[in-house]
Design a protein around this motif. Structure first.
Motif, PDB file in Angstrom:
ATOM      1  N   ASP A 174       0.809  -1.224   0.000  1.00 16.31           N
ATOM      2  CA  ASP A 174       0.000   0.000   0.000  1.00 16.31           C
ATOM      3  C   ASP A 174       0.845   1.278   0.000  1.00 16.31           C
ATOM      4  N   GLY A 175       1.886   1.320   0.814  1.00 15.02           N
ATOM      5  CA  GLY A 175       2.740   2.511   0.870  1.00 15.02           C
ATOM      6  C   GLY A 175       3.466   2.752  -0.442  1.00 15.02           C
ATOM      7  N   LEU A 176       3.993   1.688  -1.037  1.00 18.20           N
ATOM      8  CA  LEU A 176       4.698   1.806  -2.315  1.00 18.20           C
ATOM      9  C   LEU A 176       3.742   2.248  -3.416  1.00 18.20           C
ATOM     10  N   LYS A 177       2.555   1.663  -3.458  1.00 17.52           N
ATOM     11  CA  LYS A 177       1.580   2.043  -4.488  1.00 17.52           C
ATOM     12  C   LYS A 177       1.178   3.509  -4.332  1.00 17.52           C
ATOM     13  N   ALA A 178       1.004   3.965  -3.105  1.00 17.05           N
ATOM     14  CA  ALA A 178       0.632   5.374  -2.870  1.00 17.05           C
ATOM     15  C   ALA A 178       1.764   6.309  -3.306  1.00 17.05           C
ATOM     16  N   THR A 179       3.000   5.937  -2.999  1.00 18.43           N
ATOM     17  CA  THR A 179       4.146   6.754  -3.415  1.00 18.43           C
ATOM     18  C   THR A 179       4.235   6.801  -4.933  1.00 18.43           C
ATOM     19  N   TYR A 180       4.125   5.659  -5.571  1.00 19.81           N
ATOM     20  CA  TYR A 180       4.176   5.584  -7.032  1.00 19.81           C
ATOM     21  C   TYR A 180       3.074   6.433  -7.658  1.00 19.81           C
ATOM     22  N   LYS A 181       1.857   6.297  -7.149  1.00 18.26           N
ATOM     23  CA  LYS A 181       0.741   7.085  -7.689  1.00 18.26           C
ATOM     24  C   LYS A 181       1.002   8.578  -7.511  1.00 18.26           C
ATOM     25  N   SER A 182       1.533   8.972  -6.365  1.00 16.02           N
ATOM     26  CA  SER A 182       1.836  10.386  -6.132  1.00 16.02           C
ATOM     27  C   SER A 182       2.896  10.887  -7.115  1.00 16.02           C
ATOM     28  N   ILE A 183       3.899  10.073  -7.381  1.00 17.49           N
ATOM     29  CA  ILE A 183       4.953  10.460  -8.330  1.00 17.49           C
ATOM     30  C   ILE A 183       4.364  10.653  -9.722  1.00 17.49           C
ATOM     31  N   ILE A 184       3.598   9.685 -10.201  1.00 17.01           N
ATOM     32  CA  ILE A 184       3.080   9.807 -11.560  1.00 17.01           C
ATOM     33  C   ILE A 184       2.044  10.922 -11.669  1.00 17.01           C
ATOM     34  N   ASP A 185       1.270  11.152 -10.614  1.00 16.91           N
ATOM     35  CA  ASP A 185       0.321  12.269 -10.630  1.00 16.91           C
ATOM     36  C   ASP A 185       1.056  13.606 -10.648  1.00 16.91           C
ATOM     37  N   TYR A 186       2.061  13.751  -9.804  1.00 23.03           N
ATOM     38  CA  TYR A 186       2.818  15.003  -9.715  1.00 23.03           C
ATOM     39  C   TYR A 186       3.543  15.318 -11.026  1.00 23.03           C
TER      40      TYR A 186
END
Length: 185
Positions: A135-147
């Motif tokens: 969950d933490g990795l997926k949230a970080t990844y999603k934040s990176i691609i969104d940003y």
């Protein structure tokens, strides 16, 4: 065809996430893409020091470390792949240091802009997705691609892969190769 840059984050040579990355790269090359790999664990990148001197020496970072070699590869890349073991519910520190230094490219005074348009996440861990370990990795990844306003081309989260080489007896390498093959030119 696309320029693909694969950032690996494992300090283990030929560890499970590195093998996952290799399978992805094989599939992408079969599809005609130009693929380069940068092993962050073997080209150490110091953490960002928040000195805010990005580009003042004509390069993204004023400090000389592995990022000096990585920056030109980032500037050529159209697709960025993160391949990391899962460490404490996120990516390894080695790959995170590389990502932190992308900050230089977000600054208005950036002399070179990134051409990256899409991203892939490859990860392996002893834990598994259904237990929430990713969950933490997926949230970080999603934040990176969104940003960065990047398109997500897919994730392979290889669970129950703890011992070095365990991924060789799984379906994940085929899935990674297939994902590499699926990248459109």
């Amino acid at each position: 065809m696309k320029n693909i840059l694969v950032l690996t984050g494992s300090p283990r040579e030929l560890g499970n996430s590195a093998l996952l990355a290799n399978a992805f790269m094989e599939g992408a090359k079969e599809n005609g893409h130009r693929v380069k790999v940068f092993e962050t664990a073997f080209h150490p990148i110091a953490p960002c020091k928040a000195c805010d001197k990005c580009w003042s020496g004509g390069k993204p970072c004023v400090f000389k470390d592995g990022f000096t070699d990585l920056a030109p590869l980032l500037e050529q890349a159209e697709i960025l792949v993160f391949a990391t073991p899962l460490y404490w519910f996120s990516m390894s520190a080695q790959i995170k240091s590389a990502i932190d230094k992308l900050y230089a490219y977000m600054k208005p005074e950036a002399k070179n802009k990134l051409k990256i348009e899409a991203c892939v996440l490859l990860a392996s861990a002893e834990g598994c997705e259904k237990d929430g370990d990713y969950d933490g990795l997926k949230a970080t990844y999603k934040s990176i691609i969104d940003y960065l306003n990047l398109k997500d081309l897919g994730m392979i989260l290889a669970g129950h892969i703890g011992q070095k080489g365990a991924i060789l007896q799984s379906e994940y390498l085929k899935a990674a190769k297939d994902l590499g093959r699926s990248i459109k030119g």
